[in-house]
Scaffold this motif. Sequence first.
Motif, short mmCIF file in Angstrom:
data_model
loop_
_atom_site.label_atom_id
_atom_site.label_comp_id
_atom_site.label_asym_id
_atom_site.label_seq_id
_atom_site.Cartn_x
_atom_site.Cartn_y
_atom_site.Cartn_z
N ALA A 234 10.15 -1.11 14.82
CA ALA A 234 8.86 -0.47 14.56
C ALA A 234 8.13 -1.17 13.42
O ALA A 234 8.73 -1.43 12.37
N PRO A 235 6.84 -1.48 13.60
CA PRO A 235 6.07 -2.16 12.55
C PRO A 235 5.65 -1.18 11.45
O PRO A 235 4.47 -0.82 11.32
N VAL A 236 6.62 -0.74 10.68
CA VAL A 236 6.40 0.27 9.64
C VAL A 236 7.05 -0.20 8.35
O VAL A 236 8.19 -0.70 8.36
N ALA A 237 6.36 -0.04 7.24
CA ALA A 237 6.87 -0.48 5.94
C ALA A 237 8.14 0.29 5.57
O ALA A 237 8.28 1.48 5.90
N ALA A 238 9.04 -0.37 4.87
CA ALA A 238 10.32 0.24 4.50
C ALA A 238 10.13 1.48 3.63
O ALA A 238 10.92 2.42 3.68
N SER A 239 9.08 1.50 2.83
CA SER A 239 8.86 2.62 1.91
C SER A 239 8.35 3.89 2.58
O SER A 239 8.25 4.92 1.94
N ALA B 229 0.83 -1.21 0.00
CA ALA B 229 0.00 0.00 0.00
C ALA B 229 0.86 1.25 0.00
O ALA B 229 0.60 2.22 -0.74
N VAL B 230 1.92 1.27 0.83
CA VAL B 230 2.78 2.45 0.92
C VAL B 230 3.53 2.65 -0.40
O VAL B 230 3.65 3.78 -0.89
N ALA B 231 4.04 1.59 -0.98
CA ALA B 231 4.76 1.70 -2.26
C ALA B 231 3.82 2.18 -3.36
O ALA B 231 4.22 2.98 -4.22
#
Length: 775
Positions: free
Chosen positions: A304-309, A249-251
């Motif tokens: 932290a549970p955060v996407a790399a992007s 989703a973030v990408a």
Amino acid sequence: MSAPASASAARLVRARARVEGTVQGVGFRPYVYRLATALSLDGFVLNDSHGVEIEVQGAEDAVARFLRALPSQAPPLARIERVSTEPRPLEAPAGFEIRESPAGGAREAPVSPDTPTCGDCLAELSDPADRRFRYPFINCTNCGPRFTIARGIPYDRPLTTMAGFTMCERCRAEYEDPADRRFHAQPNACPDCGPTLRLLQGSDTPLAASTGAPDAVAAAAAALRAGAIVAVKGIGGFHLACRADDEAAVATLRARKHREDKPFALMTADLEAARELVQLGEGELALLASPARPIVLAQRLPAAPVAASVAPRSREFGVMLAYSPLHHLLLADAATALVMTSGNVSDEPIAYEDADALARLRTIADLFLVHDRPIETRTDDSVARVAAGRPMLLRRSRGHVPASIELTPAAPVPLLACGAELKSTFCLARGRRAWVSHHIGDLKNHETLSSFAEGIEHFERLFGTEPAIVVHDMHPDYLSTRYALEREGVQAIAVQHHHAHLAACLAEHGERGAAVAAIYDGSGFGCDGTVWGGELLVGGLRDFERAGHLRAVRLPGGDAAVLEPWRLACAWLLEAAEGETQPPLPRTLAGSVDAERWETIARLACSELAPACTSVGRLFDALAALCGLRSRITYEGQAAIELEGAIDPSERGAYAIEVAAPEGSLELDPRGAIRAALRELDAGTDLGAIAARFHAGLANATADACERLARARGLELVVLSGGVFQNRTLLALTLAALERAGLRALVPERLPPGDGGISFGQAAVAAARLSERQA
């Protein structure tokens, strides 16, 4: 035996109190009403164009108690600047009342900034027994929208975007009940009479009913959990939201928004959720929970549970807390942190009107969560960080604007300062008040220029001010300069870019004398027509002297060098090469720069076709490229940010940067540091050590130069400003060195050190010059 009638009458008095400051839209009149009635006083309170006017009558001791308590017990959102009182003749007792606001008069009363949802409203929001359960527009006199819905002063409902919503009987009863916290709460509403929310899919067809969700927020949250991108209409405009832990989703959001690398902001439900993402010291906690609710930059946690992007190649996350009822509901239903980034395509203003959002964001958002309460002024989120143990604003917008900043000396005539080009703001000033605008953006396209002009028109209307003077940057090609010079019927005053930085910091702190200043930024048009950006100034509000600067280097390709820092690396290597005309392509750049292009740029850097530049920002770019961190950038300041992020905090070494005095003017010469960094790169020295030594060397040289100038001029005050001083490491090291030298240092606090503070500095310079002429 009773007292004589004359003695009894003498104990009755009447007084008028004039209260100035941020006292409208913050529950001040209800507070005055309750205080006066508790003391059995007659009289009235009203809003007017200057602030709040009060008359009280009663026993002399009760009136005295009222006047003592008035500023000390004010509502939490009130900001009282001054209270003036005078006696008034007695009138027939008639109780105490809140009167209608009179029309007319010069508008001076500050409008309150938008404020986060208070604890009482949050409790009602989550209470199934409350009639405002899950109502996304809940508010009271202690919280809710203010500036973004205000159309005029005084701040009364007919002059807000709530004018189109007629209060139901129950809301009207609350509004008129002095014991209720919604007494005279201008945006007061409920599900029966207030704004409504809809979830759309690029059309006017609501989707919530077909999803099985109980309401539009729940449906939007379900879509977010499933990986959708949702455009959310907030307080000051649209956000684009998605799950922060969903890489796909973030990408997708990053690709659709055309935002290659710049980090996305995150929103969490509360402080505990924020603690799971970033390291929070006392300073960061205070910023996060402050009434402005800014995005706070803080060190990311490895787990932290955060996407790399979300924030590629960054050691920090920008985190903010939910601040509106809609955000609280959405975060609670989504049960995860959300990306919450500005609702725009990169470089465009944020969307704030439904039709515009549906048109501009349709290729980015899958769904639109919209409502029918109009936004009068689009306003981005503010951004802050802790630097050198103190809060620093990087972007001053929602939560801060339109609070006025005192201007000393006062502007003898109304004036408009148009700011710079990047991170643009404008400043409207009249008398001692200066209203610095919300963040506009980079004035590089028609859309942002239109937003700039619309904002100026709104401030002039809101504060009833027609400027007689328009102040602008010296750069002839800035769109802000062109706007200023195209205004008719006004006198134009030009202010040099770095002088405006100096003046902004001095004026913010109320300093009227001279100071030494190190003003470091990306670029500014110099008095000699060259590109300045590493300036040592001596001066005050009215004028300045350029007492030194960073050694000049050629800027091969002009603006192209800003986007391609490897060009700056080439120019600085050429400058540091001690006679070589063709520095070899460093191995750190060999994989990203073509050897033939390197040779071409080296030749250009020897040519007068390339403009001379003293920019410290470009020096940072050069070193970041030389270290192999960033040969090309996709957003302003990216290379310098990544260089600071690479620092090894345990390193204590420093490169030597010479402070010379050729022809009487100081020059910071970093050629030795460039050569040392290149040798250590070739020797395999850790990048973290090289980055740390460069920062320490520049801080030492800056403090040394400032100390020399201060001693020579008999000054003890130093100003550090300009966008480069957003760098926490450089700022902290420089401040520490200045303290050891016994010098007092000022840095911007209420305004950003970058170009967001330029407009206020321009206003301060113009006010000082005009005041001197009239003296």
